[in-house]
Write a protein that holds these residues in place. Sequence first.
Motif, short mmCIF file in Angstrom:
data_model
loop_
_atom_site.label_atom_id
_atom_site.label_comp_id
_atom_site.label_asym_id
_atom_site.label_seq_id
_atom_site.Cartn_x
_atom_site.Cartn_y
_atom_site.Cartn_z
N VAL A 1 -42.90 -29.73 -12.39
CA VAL A 1 -41.46 -29.69 -12.65
C VAL A 1 -40.71 -29.61 -11.33
CG1 VAL A 1 -39.58 -28.39 -13.69
CG2 VAL A 1 -41.76 -28.62 -14.91
N GLN A 2 -39.70 -30.44 -11.24
CA GLN A 2 -38.85 -30.40 -10.04
C GLN A 2 -37.38 -30.39 -10.45
OE1 GLN A 2 -39.89 -33.64 -7.39
NE2 GLN A 2 -41.28 -32.31 -6.27
N LEU A 3 -36.63 -29.54 -9.78
CA LEU A 3 -35.19 -29.49 -9.93
C LEU A 3 -34.60 -29.68 -8.54
CD1 LEU A 3 -34.88 -26.33 -12.24
CD2 LEU A 3 -34.77 -28.72 -12.95
N GLN A 4 -33.76 -30.68 -8.40
CA GLN A 4 -33.20 -31.01 -7.09
C GLN A 4 -31.69 -30.91 -7.14
OE1 GLN A 4 -34.91 -31.75 -4.08
NE2 GLN A 4 -32.83 -31.34 -3.38
N SER A 24 -37.00 -33.32 -13.25
CA SER A 24 -38.10 -34.21 -13.60
C SER A 24 -39.30 -33.38 -13.98
CB SER A 24 -38.44 -35.15 -12.44
OG SER A 24 -38.83 -34.42 -11.31
N GLY A 25 -40.18 -33.96 -14.78
CA GLY A 25 -41.40 -33.26 -15.15
C GLY A 25 -41.27 -32.32 -16.33
N LEU A 26 -40.15 -32.37 -17.03
CA LEU A 26 -39.96 -31.54 -18.21
C LEU A 26 -39.17 -32.30 -19.25
CD1 LEU A 26 -37.22 -28.80 -17.50
CD2 LEU A 26 -37.43 -30.93 -16.24
N THR A 90 -18.33 -19.00 -1.51
CA THR A 90 -19.30 -19.42 -0.51
C THR A 90 -20.66 -18.82 -0.82
OG1 THR A 90 -17.66 -19.72 1.23
CG2 THR A 90 -19.93 -19.31 1.93
N ALA A 91 -21.66 -19.68 -0.96
CA ALA A 91 -23.01 -19.23 -1.32
C ALA A 91 -23.94 -20.43 -1.35
CB ALA A 91 -23.01 -18.56 -2.69
N VAL A 92 -25.21 -20.14 -1.46
CA VAL A 92 -26.19 -21.17 -1.80
C VAL A 92 -26.27 -21.20 -3.32
CG1 VAL A 92 -28.57 -21.94 -1.63
CG2 VAL A 92 -27.47 -20.81 0.33
N TYR A 93 -26.10 -22.37 -3.88
CA TYR A 93 -26.11 -22.55 -5.34
C TYR A 93 -27.45 -23.13 -5.77
CZ TYR A 93 -21.17 -21.45 -5.70
OH TYR A 93 -19.96 -20.79 -5.67
N PHE A 94 -28.02 -22.50 -6.80
CA PHE A 94 -29.32 -22.89 -7.33
C PHE A 94 -29.19 -23.28 -8.80
CE2 PHE A 94 -31.92 -21.19 -3.88
CZ PHE A 94 -31.10 -20.23 -3.32
N CYS A 95 -30.00 -24.25 -9.21
CA CYS A 95 -30.09 -24.54 -10.63
C CYS A 95 -31.42 -24.03 -11.15
CB CYS A 95 -29.93 -26.03 -10.91
SG CYS A 95 -31.10 -27.10 -10.09
N GLY A 96 -31.40 -23.60 -12.40
CA GLY A 96 -32.59 -23.08 -13.04
C GLY A 96 -32.72 -23.66 -14.45
N ALA A 97 -33.95 -23.66 -14.95
CA ALA A 97 -34.23 -24.18 -16.29
C ALA A 97 -34.98 -23.12 -17.09
CB ALA A 97 -35.06 -25.46 -16.20
N ASP A 98 -34.56 -22.98 -18.34
CA ASP A 98 -35.13 -21.96 -19.23
C ASP A 98 -35.61 -22.65 -20.51
OD1 ASP A 98 -33.61 -19.25 -21.20
OD2 ASP A 98 -35.72 -19.76 -20.82
N SER A 99 -36.89 -22.49 -20.82
CA SER A 99 -37.46 -23.16 -21.98
C SER A 99 -37.13 -22.45 -23.30
CB SER A 99 -38.98 -23.27 -21.84
OG SER A 99 -39.56 -21.98 -21.79
N LYS A 100 -36.61 -21.25 -23.22
CA LYS A 100 -36.35 -20.47 -24.41
C LYS A 100 -34.98 -20.78 -24.99
CE LYS A 100 -36.95 -16.96 -21.77
NZ LYS A 100 -37.43 -17.72 -20.61
N ASP A 113 -37.45 -20.27 -16.06
CA ASP A 113 -38.83 -20.69 -15.91
C ASP A 113 -39.04 -21.49 -14.62
OD1 ASP A 113 -38.72 -21.29 -19.40
OD2 ASP A 113 -39.77 -19.65 -18.42
N TYR A 114 -38.03 -22.23 -14.23
CA TYR A 114 -38.12 -23.08 -13.04
C TYR A 114 -36.84 -22.98 -12.24
CZ TYR A 114 -41.87 -25.13 -15.83
OH TYR A 114 -43.00 -25.31 -16.58
N TRP A 115 -37.02 -23.14 -10.92
CA TRP A 115 -35.90 -23.12 -9.99
C TRP A 115 -35.93 -24.35 -9.10
CZ3 TRP A 115 -31.96 -19.85 -10.30
CH2 TRP A 115 -32.15 -18.60 -10.91
#
Length: 125
Positions: A1-4, A24-26, A90-100, A113-115
């Motif tokens: 799994v990749q999150l970009q 990708s990958g999910l 101002t910050a670093v922004y992250f995306c995440g994925a949750d299967s639930k 589950d993924y970052w």
Amino acid sequence: VQLQASGGGLVQAGGSLRLSCAASGLTFSTYALAWFRQAPGKEREFVAAISGSLYTINYADSVKGRFTISRDNAKSTVYLQMNSLKPEDTAVYFCGADSKYYGGALYHERDMDYWGKGTLVTVSS
């Protein structure tokens, strides 16, 4: 799994940016997606989330009315439209994925589950 994640940059206060996070990958449509951010010296905090069905969306109080989360399941991409930006965004922004199942709660980072790797947003005053 990749999150970009992408789309970060330098913007003046009051300006706008749109972040993207391509997955990708999910099986994208079955995952809830969320944006978090981490400012220097601070913990990662929840910003916004959207369920796989698009029916459930929630925001941190600090961004309500200024940020909009959306997703395109056909493109396996989640977006964060950020308007009326403030220096405190101002910050670093992250995306995440949750299967639930996502019922609209304020996420904690341990729920993901993924970052993806983050993208830096800098808002100048």
